[in-house]
Design an enzyme around this catalytic site. Structure first.
Site, PDB file in Angstrom:
ATOM      1  N   ASP A   1       0.869  -1.177   0.000  1.00 48.99           N
ATOM      2  CA  ASP A   1       0.000   0.000   0.000  1.00 48.99           C
ATOM      3  C   ASP A   1       0.906   1.227   0.000  1.00 48.99           C
ATOM      4  O   ASP A   1       2.128   1.096   0.054  1.00 48.99           O
ATOM      5  CB  ASP A   1      -0.964  -0.029   1.193  1.00 48.99           C
ATOM      6  CG  ASP A   1      -0.239   0.113   2.520  1.00 48.99           C
ATOM      7  OD1 ASP A   1       1.002   0.246   2.522  1.00 48.99           O
ATOM      8  OD2 ASP A   1      -0.918   0.082   3.554  1.00 48.99           O
TER       9      ASP A   1
ATOM     10  N   ASP B   1      -8.563  -7.128  -0.103  1.00 48.93           N
ATOM     11  CA  ASP B   1      -7.665  -7.418   1.016  1.00 48.93           C
ATOM     12  C   ASP B   1      -8.373  -7.007   2.282  1.00 48.93           C
ATOM     13  O   ASP B   1      -9.206  -6.086   2.254  1.00 48.93           O
ATOM     14  CB  ASP B   1      -6.356  -6.616   0.916  1.00 48.93           C
ATOM     15  CG  ASP B   1      -6.516  -5.197   1.430  1.00 48.93           C
ATOM     16  OD1 ASP B   1      -7.047  -4.361   0.676  1.00 48.93           O
ATOM     17  OD2 ASP B   1      -6.148  -4.922   2.588  1.00 48.93           O
TER      18      ASP B   1
ATOM     19  N   CYS C   1     -12.719 -29.416   5.396  1.00 46.72           N
ATOM     20  CA  CYS C   1     -11.763 -28.344   5.101  1.00 46.72           C
ATOM     21  C   CYS C   1     -10.359 -28.946   5.025  1.00 46.72           C
ATOM     22  O   CYS C   1      -9.974 -29.749   5.872  1.00 46.72           O
ATOM     23  CB  CYS C   1     -11.840 -27.264   6.180  1.00 46.72           C
ATOM     24  SG  CYS C   1     -10.593 -25.959   5.996  1.00 46.72           S
TER      25      CYS C   1
ATOM     26  N   CYS D   1      -7.483 -27.316   5.259  1.00 44.15           N
ATOM     27  CA  CYS D   1      -6.448 -26.444   5.825  1.00 44.15           C
ATOM     28  C   CYS D   1      -5.601 -27.202   6.845  1.00 44.15           C
ATOM     29  O   CYS D   1      -6.012 -28.261   7.326  1.00 44.15           O
ATOM     30  CB  CYS D   1      -7.088 -25.204   6.457  1.00 44.15           C
ATOM     31  SG  CYS D   1      -7.604 -25.442   8.163  1.00 44.15           S
TER      32      CYS D   1
ATOM     33  N   CYS E   1      -7.653 -28.017  10.137  1.00 47.93           N
ATOM     34  CA  CYS E   1      -8.771 -28.971  10.066  1.00 47.93           C
ATOM     35  C   CYS E   1      -8.330 -30.377   9.677  1.00 47.93           C
ATOM     36  O   CYS E   1      -9.018 -31.350   9.990  1.00 47.93           O
ATOM     37  CB  CYS E   1      -9.835 -28.476   9.093  1.00 47.93           C
ATOM     38  SG  CYS E   1     -10.634 -26.966   9.664  1.00 47.93           S
TER      39      CYS E   1
ATOM     40  N   HIS F   1      -6.640 -21.419   9.305  1.00 47.72           N
ATOM     41  CA  HIS F   1      -7.958 -21.855   8.815  1.00 47.72           C
ATOM     42  C   HIS F   1      -8.683 -20.695   8.129  1.00 47.72           C
ATOM     43  O   HIS F   1      -9.215 -20.859   7.027  1.00 47.72           O
ATOM     44  CB  HIS F   1      -8.827 -22.415   9.944  1.00 47.72           C
ATOM     45  CG  HIS F   1     -10.252 -22.576   9.521  1.00 47.72           C
ATOM     46  ND1 HIS F   1     -10.697 -23.671   8.816  1.00 47.72           N
ATOM     47  CD2 HIS F   1     -11.309 -21.727   9.617  1.00 47.72           C
ATOM     48  CE1 HIS F   1     -11.973 -23.496   8.504  1.00 47.72           C
ATOM     49  NE2 HIS F   1     -12.373 -22.335   8.980  1.00 47.72           N
TER      50      HIS F   1
HETATM   51 ZN   LIG Z   1      -9.881 -25.464   8.137  1.00 44.22          ZN
END
Ligand SMILES: [Zn+2]
Length: 379
Positions: free
Chosen positions: A89, A271, A309, A311, A314, A340
């Site tokens: 930025d 963002d 999920c 990730c 998870c 996550h």
């Molecule tokens: Zn997750």
């Protein structure tokens, strides 16, 4: 190079090529303020959670460790060991929101560092020089972000000055990109539309900056206190006046629902600090709405945050374990929640792109929004 692959209404599905690799849009940029995502997230983690673009803050890196240090270390990519696109930025937003005792003049802004109180001056040329030292893929123009409750006269004067600053940013960037010792000689520059909630000022500004042939265009100064409806209305009015064949970036936005609404209105870059900030407080996003893992009901819950999920949290850990970590103030608890949440956002963007590719974004959006309400109603 930015190319639209598909459109559905105003929604854009595009492909962008940069010196640091390709960006598939719509994209959610992951915010690493001081060259790291808060919550002990490493660059290796970013690879695992599907990050396409990392975003760093010019003001923060200028104050600490100093952009000269980053330049001497070979630029931000080498410094944080990330070889994919980075957007920086301009520092403008932080100067106007964080720094103390600022004074705005035609040449730029005088203010005090929030770290050690030292006096700093930043104008368009300084912001471009700092971002060139950081050597990000995409630099943002230095602008003033007037308060959403500022009066019309103030906003008009501010926007006029921001337009003059934009020309100075463009000239300075061209000069820097030609210098021998510049790390990224292909640094891109995005302009920023301002005008608070005055749609006529914003439309007029959008027209003026569109003529400047920049690499992309952002809508700034939203999500700073106005209602969601006001934000959507501004997007409805302003985005049509920004060049469609250039990337459109909605700065600092937002919730998963805000992103779906933004995509529908033609935005392809987003963002926001929500996923990392909320994750650090144990608030996690799921397809059924947001969950607070501090809640007693998860004490003995063996399920992952979200079934299915992929990730890093998870795939291995239960809600009960993560809840325990959070309550024991173990850093791992916060880290797993942040991973996550960022994965959730990045994965939602993948789903959005697939839906656009297949021409069913409208029905995808409807189903996704309906799902979010399930937990939000209960909790
Ligand atoms: Zn997750």
């Amino acid at each position: 190079m930015y190319k639209i692959l598909k459109m559905e209404g105003r929604a854009k599905r595009a492909h962008m090529e940069t010196v640091h690799g390709n960006i598939e849009t719509p994209v959610f940029m992951n915010v690493g303020t001081a060259a790291a995502i808060k919550g002990a997230v490493s660059t290796e983690d970013l690879q695992q959670i599907g990050t396409q673009v990392e975003l760093s803050n010019t003001y923060h890196l200028h104050v600490r460790p100093g952009d000269e240090v980053v330049k001497k270390m070979g630029g931000l990519h080498k410094f944080m060991v990330w070889d994919k696109p980075i957007l920086t930025d301009s520092g403008g937003f932080q100067v106007f929101s964080l720094a103390g005792l600022r004074k705005i003049k035609e040449e730029g802004v005088y203010f005090h560092s929030h770290v050690d109180g030292r006096k700093i001056f930043m104008g368009p040329e300084e912001s471009m020089q700092i971002q060139s030292n950081l050597a990000s893929t995409i630099a943002m123009a230095f602008d003033e972000c007037p308060s959403s409750v500022a009066d019309r006269r103030y906003v008009q004067n501010s926007v006029d000055r921001t337009t003059r600053w934009l020309q100075r940013c463009k000239d300075k960037m061209q000069e820097l990109n030609q210098r021998e010792d510049t790390i990224n000689k292909h640094q891109l520059l995005f302009g920023i539309n301002q005008g608070a909630i005055y749609e006529d000022i914003r439309i007029d500004h959008a027209k003026r900056i569109s003529e400047m042939d920049l690499d992309g265009y952002a809508v700034g100064g939203l999500a700073v206190g106005e209602t969601h409806e006001e934000m959507y209305h501004i997007l409805d009015e302003v985005v049509p006046y920004l060049p469609k064949e250039k990337p459109t970036y909605l700065m600092g936005v937002g919730t998963p629902a805000n992103i779906l609404e933004g995509v529908e209105r033609g935005v392809d870059f987003f963002d926001c600090v929500y996923p990392s900030r909320n994750g650090r407080h144990g608030h996690v996003y799921t397809n059924h709405g947001k969950m607070n893992l501090f809640n007693q009901k998860y004490e003995l819950d063996p399920r992952p945050i979200e079934e299915g999920c992929q990730c890093p949290a998870c795939r291995h850990y239960s809600r009960a374990y993560i809840r325990h970590l959070l309550k024991a103030k173990e850093m791992l608890g916060m880290r797993l929640c942040v991973l996550h949440n960022l994965y959730f956002y990045n994965n939602m963007m993948t789903e959005i792109r697939t839906a656009l590719d297949e021409g069913n974004f409208a029905s995808y959006k409807r189903a996704k929004l309906a799902g979010f309400e399930e937990y939000d109603k209960k909790e």
